[in-house]
Enzyme design. Structure first.
Site, PDB file in Angstrom:
ATOM      1  CG  LEU A 131      -1.828  -1.244   1.338  1.00 16.18           C
ATOM      2  CD1 LEU A 131      -2.667  -1.174   2.606  1.00 16.18           C
ATOM      3  CD2 LEU A 131      -2.717  -1.378   0.119  1.00 16.18           C
ATOM      4  CG  HIS A 138       0.929   0.768  12.168  1.00 21.69           C
ATOM      5  ND1 HIS A 138       1.854  -0.194  11.854  1.00 21.69           N
ATOM      6  CD2 HIS A 138       0.314   0.318  13.286  1.00 21.69           C
ATOM      7  CE1 HIS A 138       1.805  -1.178  12.742  1.00 21.69           C
ATOM      8  NE2 HIS A 138       0.872  -0.881  13.627  1.00 21.69           N
ATOM      9  CD  GLU A 179       2.941  -7.556  13.400  1.00 21.63           C
ATOM     10  OE1 GLU A 179       3.564  -8.634  13.436  1.00 21.63           O
ATOM     11  OE2 GLU A 179       3.493  -6.456  13.577  1.00 21.63           O
ATOM     12  NE  ARG A 221       4.847  -8.004  21.718  1.00 23.88           N
ATOM     13  CZ  ARG A 221       4.786  -6.778  21.256  1.00 23.88           C
ATOM     14  NH1 ARG A 221       4.225  -5.822  21.988  1.00 23.88           N
ATOM     15  NH2 ARG A 221       5.253  -6.466  20.063  1.00 23.88           N
TER      16      ARG A 221
END
Length: 447
Positions: free
Chosen positions: A203, A208, A287, A291
């Protein structure tokens, strides 16, 4: 509830967990290498155990040493923090074999999400939007050409076991693919012991965006909105904020609901982050981190939730206190990651801290393990602190961040603090008009 928790980490995140334990009345155990004997997390814990020499592989990454520390101290549970063993499924299994609770998800979920291809397939089945790409690993350059020709260029070749920007290579055209493919494979083999790669559509100007999720392990999950982590250097986040300047309430509710339903469907337990690239109003899964994230404080500030406390409660079988209808974002939060690095080349700058003063005041939080006289060792990540501010709106948060930076004092070492002064003067930062390539292009222009 656990009576004693061992924190299998160091620095500010170990201190963060110790603070939560103290507030919950839980005895805390710090582990440390010989280089960290005088570290703040060691001083603040109720007890400590040396687990090896400075090398991370012989201390913080040594599963036998950490298990021994648990047995010596009688710790009933381990909080991994982030990094080191936090996403190591084998570590979780070994803990289970020794009847020690892991404060995090199951080894199965860590395995599933740790392999990027399996994670993508799983998320696609659960209705989470994904980046177009190969259906699985791409073993040969011929297959890579076929997949790339079908998608169209540019494409990015990624290691299936990758992370931190390693094993990722961009191919802008067909002529670039062979070198990108071979380089990504060799980097992946060296870094992760696994040279399998896959190919995704690249992209051009995405942001993000990551969604914080939390599950009770019994089919119930919630989301706590998004964090915008688009300001990055070499795939490493530098500046994070919540909510994102690019996301409205309706979009937040929609993607959040999708993510919460996905992790609920697999009975996910504890904190997790689903990361996306966001471009032209569309989300593309890249992804899931199983955690606590480095940038979790901005979510805590906006939603008024202690994520570490919730992690501990869920791991102890007490469930989570959060209900989706009660999770309403309030105000705006920003986090700056401050590293012991010398600008403009970002060279590591370990050494003795001659003076230290943390900023304070309304809406300011400083997560750091620094103190005057502390010698920062050269063996670990250069992150020395996270400055988090929270205000009623974004302009007020930016103003508060500038004020807090003015109060922040560290002498004796170089830090990346000056970078944030410069960023705050940039019109694009003031308006929130940036993407994942913005910072690196800006750095090129000022060097």
């Amino acid at each position: 509830m656990f009576s004693k928790i061992l924190i299998a980490n160091r620095g500010e995140i170990a201190l963060r967990v110790i603070r939560a334990c103290k507030e919950m009345g839980i005895h805390s155990v710090a582990v440390h290498s010989t280089a960290d004997t005088d570290a703040m997390h060691v001083r603040m814990a109720d007890e400590s155990v040396c687990i090896g020499p400075p090398s991370g592989t012989q201390s913080y990454l040594s599963i036998p040493n950490i298990i021994s520390a648990c047995e010596i101290t009688g710790a009933e549970a381990v909080h991994p923090g982030y990094g080191f063993l936090s996403e190591n499924a084998n570590f979780v299994q070994v803990l289970e074999d020794h009847d020690i609770a892991f404060i995090g998800p199951t080894s199965e979920h860590i395995n599933t999400m740790g392999d990027k291809i399996t994670a993508k397939e799983t998320m696609r089945k659960l209705g989470v939007p994904c980046v177009p790409g190969s259906d699985g690993g791409v073993p040969t350059i011929e297959e890579a050409h076929k997949v790339s020709d079908e998608m169209g260029y540019p494409v990015i070749v990624k290691a299936t076991a990758g992370g931190g920007g390693r094993g990722m290579k961009l191919a802008k055209t067909k002529d670039d693919l062979e070198e990108a493919f071979s380089t990504a494979r060799s980097e992946a083999k060296a870094a992760f012991g696994n040279d399998e790669v896959y190919v995704e559509k690249y992209l051009t100007l995405p942001r993000h965006i990551e969604i914080q999720v939390f599950g009770d392990g019994k089919g119930r999950a919630v989301h706590l909105g998004e964090r915008d982590c688009s300001l990055q250097r070499r795939h490493q986040k530098v500046f994070e904020e919540s909510p994102s300047p690019a996301i409205d309430a309706a979009t937040r509710a929609e993607i959040g609901k999708t993510c919460a339903e996905a992790v609920a469907a697999i009975n996910y337990a504890g904190a997790g982050t689903i990361e996306f690239l966001y471009e032209n109003g569309e989300f593309f899964f890249i992804e899931m981190n199983t955690r606590l994230q480095v940038e979790h404080p901005v979510t805590e500030a906006v939603y008024g939730v202690d994520l570490v406390r919730e992690q501990i409660n869920v791991a102890a079988g007490l469930g989570m206190s959060m209900q989706q209808e009660d999770l309403v974002p309030l105000g705006h939060a920003i986090e700056c990651r401050i590293n012991a690095e010398k600008l403009p080349q970002f060279q590591p700058s370990p050494g003795k801290v001659l003076a230290y003063h943390a900023p304070g005041g309304l809406g300011v939080r400083m997560d750091s393990a620094l103190y005057q006289g502390y010698s920062i060792p050269p063996y670990y990540d250069s992150l020395i602190g996270k400055l988090i501010v929270h205000s009623p709106d974004r302009p007020a948060a930016l103003a508060r961040l500038r004020r807090a930076l003015d109060e922040f004092i560290v002498d004796g070492i170089d830090t990346t603090t000056p970078l944030f002064y410069q960023l705050l003067d940039e019109p694009d930062i003031q308006t929130g008009d940036y993407n994942i390539h913005w910072l690196e292009k800006w750095l090129e222009n000022i060097e």
